[in-house]
Design an enzyme around this catalytic site. Structure first.
Site, mmCIF file in Angstrom:
data_model
loop_
_atom_site.group_PDB
_atom_site.id
_atom_site.type_symbol
_atom_site.label_atom_id
_atom_site.label_comp_id
_atom_site.label_asym_id
_atom_site.label_seq_id
_atom_site.Cartn_x
_atom_site.Cartn_y
_atom_site.Cartn_z
ATOM 1 N N LYS A 20 34.261 16.431 86.276
ATOM 2 C CA LYS A 20 34.504 17.874 86.345
ATOM 3 C C LYS A 20 35.178 18.349 85.042
ATOM 4 C CE LYS A 20 34.799 17.842 91.422
ATOM 5 N NZ LYS A 20 35.683 18.082 92.597
ATOM 6 N N TYR A 60 27.659 23.545 95.894
ATOM 7 C CA TYR A 60 28.743 23.573 96.878
ATOM 8 C C TYR A 60 28.452 24.540 98.027
ATOM 9 C CZ TYR A 60 31.950 20.685 94.037
ATOM 10 O OH TYR A 60 32.557 19.652 93.349
ATOM 11 N N ASN A 123 40.632 17.525 90.733
ATOM 12 C CA ASN A 123 40.482 16.109 91.113
ATOM 13 C C ASN A 123 39.422 15.353 90.313
ATOM 14 O OD1 ASN A 123 38.283 17.207 92.362
ATOM 15 N ND2 ASN A 123 38.868 16.649 94.452
ATOM 16 N N HIS A 126 33.303 14.302 90.941
ATOM 17 C CA HIS A 126 32.529 14.542 92.166
ATOM 18 C C HIS A 126 31.658 13.329 92.462
ATOM 19 C CE1 HIS A 126 29.698 16.300 95.046
ATOM 20 N NE2 HIS A 126 28.759 15.690 94.338
ATOM 21 N N GLU A 137 21.294 16.435 95.152
ATOM 22 C CA GLU A 137 22.116 16.833 94.005
ATOM 23 C C GLU A 137 21.508 16.363 92.685
ATOM 24 O OE1 GLU A 137 25.998 15.365 95.126
ATOM 25 O OE2 GLU A 137 26.162 16.808 96.774
HETATM 26 P P1 GDP Z 1 34.983 15.821 97.926
HETATM 27 O O1 GDP Z 1 33.668 15.467 98.564
HETATM 28 O O2 GDP Z 1 36.015 14.732 98.064
HETATM 29 O O3 GDP Z 1 34.839 16.266 96.483
HETATM 30 O O4 GDP Z 1 35.605 17.052 98.749
HETATM 31 P P2 GDP Z 1 34.900 18.314 99.467
HETATM 32 O O5 GDP Z 1 33.418 18.151 99.514
HETATM 33 O O6 GDP Z 1 35.616 18.545 100.752
HETATM 34 O O7 GDP Z 1 35.282 19.518 98.497
HETATM 35 C C1 GDP Z 1 34.602 19.678 97.276
HETATM 36 C C2 GDP Z 1 35.606 20.022 96.195
HETATM 37 O O8 GDP Z 1 36.201 21.284 96.496
HETATM 38 C C3 GDP Z 1 36.784 19.062 96.077
HETATM 39 O O9 GDP Z 1 36.503 17.907 95.340
HETATM 40 C C4 GDP Z 1 37.801 19.935 95.391
HETATM 41 O O10 GDP Z 1 37.546 20.052 94.001
HETATM 42 C C5 GDP Z 1 37.537 21.298 96.034
HETATM 43 N N1 GDP Z 1 38.426 21.533 97.179
HETATM 44 C C6 GDP Z 1 38.348 20.995 98.422
HETATM 45 N N2 GDP Z 1 39.351 21.419 99.211
HETATM 46 C C7 GDP Z 1 40.081 22.251 98.437
HETATM 47 C C8 GDP Z 1 41.272 23.022 98.666
HETATM 48 O O11 GDP Z 1 41.844 23.023 99.754
HETATM 49 N N3 GDP Z 1 41.745 23.754 97.615
HETATM 50 C C9 GDP Z 1 41.129 23.772 96.394
HETATM 51 N N4 GDP Z 1 41.645 24.520 95.404
HETATM 52 N N5 GDP Z 1 40.012 23.072 96.144
HETATM 53 C C10 GDP Z 1 39.495 22.316 97.150
HETATM 54 MG MG MG Z 2 32.016 16.695 99.045
#
Ligand code: GDP
Ligand code: MG
Length: 160
Positions: A20, A60, A123, A126, A137
């Site tokens: 990212k 997303y 974080n 991805h 993707e």
């Molecule tokens: P991943 O699969 O571990 O990347 O997590 P998810 O698919 O649930 O979410 C996608 C991305 O959205 C995450 O990697 C974070 O960058 C972002 N994200 C998820 N939850 C949050 C949140 O509560 N706050 C913020 N600011 N970003 C979030």
């Molecule tokens: Mg995810």
């Protein structure tokens, strides 16, 4: 040991991994690539890319209703990302383990997020969450001619 689990772990899978914008800005590209390279996955696509808003929203789309969605789209489009396609046996789940939990403060030490990040909204990497999403993707982020199939000389030293 459950036979169906062994069978699913033997599947060759494709996963979409992306450094990212914070990972690029913080000079972590080489470190992150090397974790997947050393594990023994095969790289089939790699590029530095400035993501348009529409593509970030499509990638997303399952999170569209979340309150953080606008912030997430701003984050992902805030600078170049490094797009990667990796292939290997059980690659999707294995890459998710190497990446660690979504919240870097909960991610185990030794994982990419556990070692290199401190906040969910920054974080650094991805990884696809299922083989279906891996395919989806990779098709979304890469054009056909950008992917390369090749035989790694190390293949017989990775798997008996
Ligand atoms: P991943 O699969 O571990 O990347 O997590 P998810 O698919 O649930 O979410 C996608 C991305 O959205 C995450 O990697 C974070 O960058 C972002 N994200 C998820 N939850 C949050 C949140 O509560 N706050 C913020 N600011 N970003 C979030
Ligand atoms: Mg995810």
């Amino acid at each position: 040991f459950l036979p169906h689990l062994v069978a699913s772990m033997e599947q060759v899978e494709e996963t979409y991994i992306m450094v990212k914008p914070d990972g690029v800005q913080r000079g972590l590209v080489g470190e992150i690539i090397s974790r997947f390279e050393k594990k023994g996955f095969r790289l089939t696509g790699l590029k530095l890319f400035q993501c348009p808003k529409e593509l970030a929203e499509e990638h997303y789309k399952d999170l569209k209703t979340k309150s953080f969605f606008p912030k997430l789209i701003n984050y992902i489009t805030s600078g170049p990302v490094v797009c990667m396609a990796w292939e290997g046996v059980g690659a999707v789940a294995s890459a998710r383990k190497l990446i660690g939990s979504t919240n870097p403060l909960q991610a185990e030490p030794g994982t990419i997020r556990g070692d290199l990040a401190v906040q969910t909204g920054r974080n650094v990497v991805h990884g696809s969450d299922s083989p279906e999403n891996g395919k989806r993707e990779i098709a979304l982020w890469f054009k056909e001619g950008e992917l390369c199939q090749w035989t790694a000389v190390q293949a017989p030293w990775l798997r008996e």
